[in-house]
Scaffold this motif. Structure first.
Motif, PDB file in Angstrom:
ATOM      1  N   ASP A   1      -7.255   4.213   5.123  1.00  0.00           N
ATOM      2  CA  ASP A   1      -7.366   2.856   4.573  1.00  0.00           C
ATOM      3  C   ASP A   1      -6.382   1.905   5.237  1.00  0.00           C
ATOM      4  OD1 ASP A   1      -9.242   3.912   2.852  1.00  0.00           O
ATOM      5  OD2 ASP A   1      -7.870   4.079   1.147  1.00  0.00           O
ATOM      6  N   ASN A   2      -5.191   2.401   5.524  1.00  0.00           N
ATOM      7  CA  ASN A   2      -4.156   1.586   6.172  1.00  0.00           C
ATOM      8  C   ASN A   2      -4.633   1.088   7.532  1.00  0.00           C
ATOM      9  OD1 ASN A   2      -0.520   2.063   6.337  1.00  0.00           O
ATOM     10  ND2 ASN A   2      -1.762   0.474   7.260  1.00  0.00           N
ATOM     11  N   ARG A  43       2.193   7.198  -6.597  1.00  0.00           N
ATOM     12  CA  ARG A  43       0.988   7.904  -7.049  1.00  0.00           C
ATOM     13  C   ARG A  43       1.020   9.374  -6.625  1.00  0.00           C
ATOM     14  NH1 ARG A  43      -4.938   6.744  -4.610  1.00  0.00           N
ATOM     15  NH2 ARG A  43      -6.115   8.269  -5.809  1.00  0.00           N
ATOM     16  N   GLN A  44       1.384   9.612  -5.366  1.00  0.00           N
ATOM     17  CA  GLN A  44       1.341  11.001  -4.878  1.00  0.00           C
ATOM     18  C   GLN A  44       2.473  11.855  -5.434  1.00  0.00           C
ATOM     19  OE1 GLN A  44       3.483  12.671  -2.556  1.00  0.00           O
ATOM     20  NE2 GLN A  44       4.898  10.967  -2.209  1.00  0.00           N
ATOM     21  N   LEU A  84       0.836  -1.201   0.000  1.00  0.00           N
ATOM     22  CA  LEU A  84       0.000   0.000   0.000  1.00  0.00           C
ATOM     23  C   LEU A  84       0.872   1.253   0.000  1.00  0.00           C
ATOM     24  CD1 LEU A  84      -2.846   1.285   0.268  1.00  0.00           C
ATOM     25  CD2 LEU A  84      -2.557   1.138   2.754  1.00  0.00           C
ATOM     26  N   GLY A  85       1.907   1.245   0.824  1.00  0.00           N
ATOM     27  CA  GLY A  85       2.783   2.405   0.929  1.00  0.00           C
ATOM     28  C   GLY A  85       3.556   2.684  -0.346  1.00  0.00           C
ATOM     29  N   THR A 106       1.202   4.059  -3.068  1.00  0.00           N
ATOM     30  CA  THR A 106       0.795   5.425  -2.748  1.00  0.00           C
ATOM     31  C   THR A 106       1.939   6.415  -2.967  1.00  0.00           C
ATOM     32  OG1 THR A 106      -0.729   4.553  -1.089  1.00  0.00           O
ATOM     33  CG2 THR A 106      -0.217   6.891  -0.964  1.00  0.00           C
ATOM     34  N   ILE A 150      -4.749  12.498  -1.182  1.00  0.00           N
ATOM     35  CA  ILE A 150      -4.580  11.075  -1.487  1.00  0.00           C
ATOM     36  C   ILE A 150      -4.009  10.330  -0.283  1.00  0.00           C
ATOM     37  CG2 ILE A 150      -3.208   9.437  -2.857  1.00  0.00           C
ATOM     38  CD1 ILE A 150      -3.443  11.444  -5.203  1.00  0.00           C
ATOM     39  N   THR A 151      -2.929  10.868   0.277  1.00  0.00           N
ATOM     40  CA  THR A 151      -2.247  10.146   1.348  1.00  0.00           C
ATOM     41  C   THR A 151      -3.038  10.152   2.656  1.00  0.00           C
ATOM     42  OG1 THR A 151      -0.915  12.133   1.784  1.00  0.00           O
ATOM     43  CG2 THR A 151       0.061  10.427   0.384  1.00  0.00           C
ATOM     44  N   SER A 152      -3.809  11.201   2.896  1.00  0.00           N
ATOM     45  CA  SER A 152      -4.657  11.224   4.099  1.00  0.00           C
ATOM     46  C   SER A 152      -5.685  10.093   4.043  1.00  0.00           C
ATOM     47  CB  SER A 152      -5.362  12.568   4.238  1.00  0.00           C
ATOM     48  OG  SER A 152      -4.426  13.602   4.446  1.00  0.00           O
ATOM     49  N   GLN A 153      -6.279   9.898   2.865  1.00  0.00           N
ATOM     50  CA  GLN A 153      -7.242   8.808   2.709  1.00  0.00           C
ATOM     51  C   GLN A 153      -6.556   7.443   2.827  1.00  0.00           C
ATOM     52  OE1 GLN A 153     -10.686   8.858   2.506  1.00  0.00           O
ATOM     53  NE2 GLN A 153     -10.327   6.662   2.809  1.00  0.00           N
ATOM     54  N   VAL A 154      -5.356   7.344   2.290  1.00  0.00           N
ATOM     55  CA  VAL A 154      -4.629   6.072   2.376  1.00  0.00           C
ATOM     56  C   VAL A 154      -4.259   5.751   3.816  1.00  0.00           C
ATOM     57  CG1 VAL A 154      -2.479   4.880   1.747  1.00  0.00           C
ATOM     58  CG2 VAL A 154      -3.770   6.129   0.003  1.00  0.00           C
TER      59      VAL A 154
END
Length: 247
Positions: free
Chosen positions: A223-224, A204-205, A197-198, A201, A216-220
């Motif tokens: 999700d994490n 992507r970011q 996941l990391g 992300t 994006i990363t706040s949502q991830v």
């Protein structure tokens, strides 16, 4: 079963990325990629040259445009695949990496190099500008450093490559295996699902503006926390014990 060692093993041809070599590399990268046991992929090479780039004999015919297009398409596919894989990919470099070989190093998540290693994009000297290597190079190095390499073809030493961010570590040749395995073993202490996941992300970011990257990363991060290993890690920390990952 935690490590996959992919060895470029055609030292007589300076481990050139021929079409067949690229296809084999792609196959090896994808092999059993979803296995829980696979945690790290290490790319190394036999001989004094890590990788000399494309096999120029495959590019010498003026009228075989279809074959040339296939070579560069497969190469781009391999380079982008490395960053899409769910496990970290480490380049273990002990020697010269030029052109697409330098591109391969720049495309890996981590690169550990021996002190004797060197890195160059000398295509300009033979009339074939390193335009595709420049994609990875320009995303790893400061622009002016990358352009000097591309315009002059002159190599960076291992320590210059470290200073500018092309490689992660530089060690004496006799410590290269030890340091690569130390990093690999440290990676293996973490949850594969969290790392996957990391990694996804991160790439992507990096392509986004600052505000979008934080959205994006706040949502991830949220999700994490829904992952089993996300909760296990926090509970283990609170309980002062080692986590037991499910991956």
């Amino acid at each position: 079963g935690f490590y996959r060692n992919i060895i470029l093993n055609n030292p007589k041809k300076r481990n050139a990325l021929s079409l067949s070599m690229l296809q084999a590399l792609k196959e090896d990268l994808l092999h059993d990629i979803k296995s829980k046991d696979l945690r790290v992929i290490i790319i190394s090479a036999e001989g004094p040259v890590f990788c000399s780039g494309h096999d120029l004999k495959e590019l010498s015919s003026e009228d075989d445009v279809k074959h040339h297009s296939q070579v560069f398409a497969v190469c781009a596919e391999v380079m982008t695949l490395i960053q899409k894989l769910p496990v970290p990919v480490i380049a273990k470099v002990n020697g010269l990496a030029t052109a697409a070989g330098c591109q391969l190093v720049a495309s890996c998540d981590i690169a550990v190099a021996s002190e004797k290693s060197r890195f160059a994009t000398p295509g300009v000297n033979i009339g074939l500008f390193c335009s595709t290597p420049a994609v990875a190079l320009g995303r790893s190095l400061p622009r002016k450093v990358a352009l000097e390499m591309l315009f002059t073809g002159e190599p960076l030493s291992a320590h210059e490559a470290l200073m500018h961010g092309l490689v992660s570590k530089v060690v004496p040749e006799d410590k290269l295996e030890e340091e690569t395995m130390r990093i690999s073993q440290k990676i293996c202490e973490s949850s594969k699902s969290v790392l996957a996941l990391g990694k996804a992300t991160f790439y992507r970011q990096m392509a986004q503006d600052l505000d979008t990257a934080y959205k994006i990363t706040s949502q991830v991060m949220v999700d994490n926390l829904t992952l089993r290993d996300g909760q296990e890690g926090i509970e283990a920390f609170i309980q002062k014990r080692k986590p037991v990952w499910s991956h």
